[in-house]
Design a protein around this motif. Structure first.
Motif, PDB file in Angstrom:
ATOM      1  N   LEU A 100      -0.205  11.741  13.479  1.00 31.74           N
ATOM      2  CA  LEU A 100       0.533  11.457  12.232  1.00 31.74           C
ATOM      3  C   LEU A 100       0.163  12.413  10.484  1.00 31.74           C
ATOM      4  N   ALA A 101       0.174  13.706  10.271  1.00 35.53           N
ATOM      5  CA  ALA A 101      -0.357  14.489   8.805  1.00 35.53           C
ATOM      6  C   ALA A 101       0.322  14.228   7.701  1.00 35.53           C
ATOM      7  N   ALA A 102      -0.381  13.639   6.916  1.00 34.32           N
ATOM      8  CA  ALA A 102       0.094  12.519   5.276  1.00 34.32           C
ATOM      9  C   ALA A 102      -0.473  14.135   4.253  1.00 34.32           C
ATOM     10  N   SER A 103       0.165  15.298   3.816  1.00 35.83           N
ATOM     11  CA  SER A 103      -0.472  15.580   3.055  1.00 35.83           C
ATOM     12  C   SER A 103       0.136  15.442   1.626  1.00 35.83           C
ATOM     13  N   ILE A 104       0.187  13.755   1.007  1.00 42.66           N
ATOM     14  CA  ILE A 104       0.408  13.692   0.370  1.00 42.66           C
ATOM     15  C   ILE A 104       0.377  12.775  -0.422  1.00 42.66           C
ATOM     16  N   GLU A 105      -0.051  12.689  -1.711  1.00 46.04           N
ATOM     17  CA  GLU A 105      -0.536  10.951  -1.939  1.00 46.04           C
ATOM     18  C   GLU A 105       0.359  10.506  -2.272  1.00 46.04           C
ATOM     19  N   GLU A 106       0.145   8.835  -2.163  1.00 49.12           N
ATOM     20  CA  GLU A 106       0.985   7.708  -2.267  1.00 49.12           C
ATOM     21  C   GLU A 106       1.303   8.391  -3.943  1.00 49.12           C
ATOM     22  N   ASP A 107       0.734   8.029  -5.432  1.00 50.79           N
ATOM     23  CA  ASP A 107       1.229   7.769  -6.104  1.00 50.79           C
ATOM     24  C   ASP A 107       2.521   9.478  -6.157  1.00 50.79           C
ATOM     25  N   THR A 122      11.007   3.403   0.576  1.00 49.62           N
ATOM     26  CA  THR A 122      11.714   2.953   1.078  1.00 49.62           C
ATOM     27  C   THR A 122      12.369   3.420   2.559  1.00 49.62           C
ATOM     28  N   PRO A 123      13.513   4.179   1.720  1.00 48.88           N
ATOM     29  CA  PRO A 123      14.347   5.749   2.461  1.00 48.88           C
ATOM     30  C   PRO A 123      13.097   6.060   3.839  1.00 48.88           C
ATOM     31  N   ILE A 124      11.753   6.853   3.075  1.00 44.37           N
ATOM     32  CA  ILE A 124      11.324   7.632   3.762  1.00 44.37           C
ATOM     33  C   ILE A 124      10.978   6.875   5.357  1.00 44.37           C
ATOM     34  N   PHE A 125      10.058   5.589   4.814  1.00 41.20           N
ATOM     35  CA  PHE A 125       9.571   4.803   5.795  1.00 41.20           C
ATOM     36  C   PHE A 125      10.934   4.576   7.174  1.00 41.20           C
ATOM     37  N   PHE A 143       0.402  -1.399   0.246  1.00 40.90           N
ATOM     38  CA  PHE A 143      -0.059  -0.305  -0.075  1.00 40.90           C
ATOM     39  C   PHE A 143       0.884   1.311  -0.009  1.00 40.90           C
ATOM     40  N   GLY A 144       2.169   1.213  -0.092  1.00 36.83           N
ATOM     41  CA  GLY A 144       3.137   1.965   0.020  1.00 36.83           C
ATOM     42  C   GLY A 144       3.378   3.079   1.418  1.00 36.83           C
ATOM     43  N   VAL A 145       4.414   4.239   1.628  1.00 35.64           N
ATOM     44  CA  VAL A 145       5.020   4.887   2.592  1.00 35.64           C
ATOM     45  C   VAL A 145       3.779   5.437   3.966  1.00 35.64           C
ATOM     46  N   VAL A 146       2.285   5.882   3.103  1.00 33.45           N
ATOM     47  CA  VAL A 146       1.525   6.493   3.825  1.00 33.45           C
ATOM     48  C   VAL A 146       1.154   6.147   4.497  1.00 33.45           C
ATOM     49  N   ALA A 147       0.666   4.650   3.949  1.00 35.47           N
ATOM     50  CA  ALA A 147       0.250   3.735   4.949  1.00 35.47           C
ATOM     51  C   ALA A 147       0.574   2.780   5.527  1.00 35.47           C
TER      52      ALA A 147
END
Length: 748
Positions: free
Chosen positions: A634-641, A649-652, A610-614
């Motif tokens: 946790l606040a993510a204002s960016i879409e996964e794509d 991987t580096p972000i996570f 599912f990606g880094v946000v999930a």
């Protein structure tokens, strides 16, 4: 025959019947019982922005339906000579990737060569009909030429598996559609060729050597013009004879003849000086000029284009085809355009080499200049062009002899100063003369003089005093030399020297910049293996510690309890043993939870699925489960794509390490995690209200590695990011990472 049918037949009888005017076709269509709207769709369909292959399939499907054709095949052997289907309807999948025929007498080849339609009503028994069409039950068929702006490039084949011939009206409309397809193929090919040239020019610009440019040129040319092999010949700078700098696609046995052919082509260009290119059938050319063509050669057609520099022939770039198919005018134009770029690249390489050689001989040139100056001075003393005698006080020129046009020979001339020396230089000459008279030393001076033709010359004049026995000056003997040309050469040389120094400084600065970048890159590359090994060992150490501290101890305790329970059962205490058995599942569940925590920490499945946000949301929930007294926002204002794959991987991992430090060391109650777009890039922030740290002291100590700070920083830098840490005792800690990205997609 109806009038409109007759009009169509008249149009078909025209030599260019494959290019019937669309307006004429629309006028004839209604009377001939043909759907004008359908014709409009067929003629304009190829203007659709969809991919050409898809449009061709739609066109052929429409033709099959409206012309009752069971099979329709589009053949475009452009540059290959092989009759492979470019698009087809009704062909089985096994036949789509096979050539229709290798027979040069088949109807497809005949249509391409004659540029005229061919209609056959008894296809089953006709030997010129392609084998695949017979195999599929062809009974009547039509071969229509597919032409572009210059020539016929292919054929459109329409087949009916029933005895129903194609009418002249159908032939006319099929011919019109075939020509429109040819134009679309030509346009698509031209776009591809121009893009190919642009990419090739970028590669050439990276080279400053004729051999490297030649290698790139012969590799790119076959794809550009549809050739099978190529070579580049360049005139040797010293010997002046053509030499091949690179070949592509040729057999080793063909090299000897290739050398002979290269010299022949180069000589033809050198003699003509007007030909923009040469294209010919190799067998005919070899027979005409008695070239020793090998019997088993595969080459059939040759295209040769001169490489010019300031109008002079410097080399030849030529393409070879293994099929006897001439190069089309469109391909020749593209080849000429490409060769002009190759010529420019060669000229730039030649200029670079010349500058390098000029720098190499600069010191020798200066030494030769100094020797020339000494010889000039010696020559001036020994033999001047103008000789003169002056009285003791220089008031009268006693005698002037001159074999040149610098001055007129004269005797006893009291007006020599005004007559020969220009007015602006007279004070300077008088001052030098008085000094020489006063000191009785040699007079020498560079000044300007008026020549007999009225022009101004630069003159070097030198005179020595003739003394009597008492040391008094009797007269002066001197010589003057016209040094105008030498001064002009010195000025030109000085300017050239200054220009060269500027160019050398510029090039030296560029080389220093490149060397510095290479040094930094090499240092980074040398550090990589040790960093990777340290990271691997650190990960193993961390995993070993987790296994020892959690699972190993839990399993040891479980083993002890099981042994105790079994001993209880053996002693006959069934109720006590049962009670002990009921306590075992929670211990097992604890071991399972610890195992799950370890393997999920190594590579969470949610990160891949599912990606880094999930993954960050999952990790936040895991930490809240383990530490329910803490608070994580946790606040993510960016879409996964919008996140590049290489940064997932580096972000996570950086966020994971930062959160682990929070819960192990900071004693924080509130933690905020932000992942967003900021300034054209991606920004990750992990901030807590914990006890903080003395950042300078921590970074200089071994604690920096135990806290994972160095690992986070290196992971960020290796992926093009920049990590910064803000912290102070009792003021919390903020970890901020920024990755600049140019290819972030905008959110829907």
């Amino acid at each position: 025959m109806p009038a409109n049918d007759q009009g169509l037949r008249d149009a078909l009888n025209d030599p260019h019947r494959s290019r019937i005017d669309p307006d004429e076709a629309f006028r004839i269509a209604p009377g001939a019982g043909f759907d004008t709207a359908l014709l409009t769709r067929l003629l304009t369909a190829l203007d659709d922005p969809a991919p050409l292959a898809l449009l061709l399939e739609r066109i052929l499907a429409t033709l099959s339906q409206n012309f009752s054709a069971d099979i329709i095949v589009l053949v475009d052997p452009y540059g290959t000579g092989r009759l492979f289907p470019l698009a087809a309807v009704g062909l089985p999948g096994a036949m789509v990737h096979l050539p229709l025929s290798d027979d040069e007498n088949c109807y497809t080849v005949a249509t391409i060569n004659s540029s005229a339609p061919i209609l056959i009503t008894e296809a089953a028994n006709d030997p010129k009909v392609e084998p695949q069409l017979k195999q599929l039950g062809a009974q009547t068929a039509a071969w229509l030429p597919v032409g572009d702006s210059y020539t016929t490039r292919g054929a459109l084949i329409c087949v009916r598996c029933q005895p129903m011939p194609f009418t002249p009206v159908e032939e006319g409309y099929l011919s019109l559609v075939a020509h429109r397809i040819g134009i679309a193929l030509e346009q698509a090919q031209r776009r591809s060729q121009l893009e190919h040239i642009l990419q090739a020019v970028k590669k050439h610009d990276r080279h400053l050597d004729a051999v490297a440019i030649g290698s790139a040129a012969v590799t790119n040319l076959p794809d550009l013009v549809g050739a099978d092999a190529s070579a580049m010949v360049v005139k040797d700078r010293e010997e002046g004879i053509p030499k091949c700098v690179s070949r592509f696609g040729m057999d080793q046995d063909y090299y000897e003849f290739a050398t002979q052919l290269e010299q022949h082509i180069f000589e033809r260009f050198r003699i003509s000086k007007e030909a923009a290119y040469l294209t010919f059938n190799l067998q005919v050319e070899a027979s005409k000029f008695s070239l020793g063509l090998p019997e088993n050669t595969r080459v059939k057609t040759v295209l040769a284009i001169p490489l010019l520099s300031e109008g002079q022939l410097q080399g030849v770039l030529y393409a070879l085809r293994f099929a006897n198919i001439p190069f089309s005018p469109g391909s020749i134009k593209m080849a000429l355009l490409y060769c002009s770029q190759v010529s420019a690249a060669l000229e730039k390489a030649s200029l670079y080499q010349a500058v390098s050689e000029e720098l190499a001989v600069r010191k020798k040139a200066e030494e030769r200049l100094w020797e020339s100056e000494k010889r000039f001075r010696t020559y001036l003393r020994a033999s001047s062009q103008v000789l003169y005698r002056m009285n003791a006080d220089w008031s009268v020129a006693l005698e002037i002899t001159s074999p040149s046009s610098l001055v007129r020979p004269t005797a006893h001339n009291p007006n020599w100063l005004k007559e020969y020396i220009i007015e602006e230089d007279q004070p300077m000459v008088v001052a030098a003369v008085r000094k020489a008279m006063r000191q009785k030393c040699v007079f020498q001076l560079e000044h300007r003089a008026r020549k007999t033709d009225g022009t101004i010359a630069r003159v070097f004049s030198r005179a020595v005093p003739l003394l009597d026995s008492k040391g008094e000056t009797i007269e002066w003997l001197g010589a003057a030399l016209d040094i105008t040309r030498r001064k002009q050469m010195e000025e030109a040389l000085g300017k050239a020297k200054a220009d060269m120094e500027l160019r050398v400084e510029k090039r030296t600065a560029e080389l220093q910049n490149i060397n510095e970048k290479l040094r930094i890159a090499n240092e980074t590359l040398h550090r990589m293996p040790s960093k990777l090994i340290d990271a691997q060992e650190e990960e193993r150490k961390r995993l070993s510690s987790k296994l020892h501290d959690s699972i190993s101890q839990t399993l040891a305790a479980l083993k002890y309890r099981i042994e105790h329970t079994l001993a209880t059962f053996r002693n006959g205490s069934f109720d006590e043993g049962l009670s002990l058995t009921e306590k075992l599942p929670p211990v097992l569940q604890h071991a399972i939870d610890d195992t799950r925590t370890i393997y999920m920490g190594l590579r969470p499945k949610v990160l891949e699925d599912f990606g880094v946000v999930a993954a960050l949301k999952w990790y936040r929930d895991e930490l809240l489960h383990l530490y329910p007294e803490r608070h994580i926002e946790l606040a993510a204002s960016i879409e996964e794509d919008q996140i590049p794959a290489e940064l997932v991987t580096p972000i996570f991992r950086i966020a994971q390490e930062a959160l682990n430090n929070v819960y192990k060391h900071s004693k924080a109650q509130w933690v905020d995690v932000f992942l967003s777009l900021n300034g054209g890039g991606i920004e990750l922030i992990v901030s807590d209200d914990g006890k903080g740290m003395d950042l300078d002291h921590t970074l200089e100590s071994s604690a920096a590695r135990s806290l994972g700070l160095i690992g986070m920083k290196e992971r960020a830098e290796l992926t093009g990011g920049n990590l910064s840490i803000e912290s102070a005792p009792d003021e919390g800690t903020t970890v901020r990472v920024q990755w600049p990205c140019n290819d972030i997609k905008k959110a829907e």
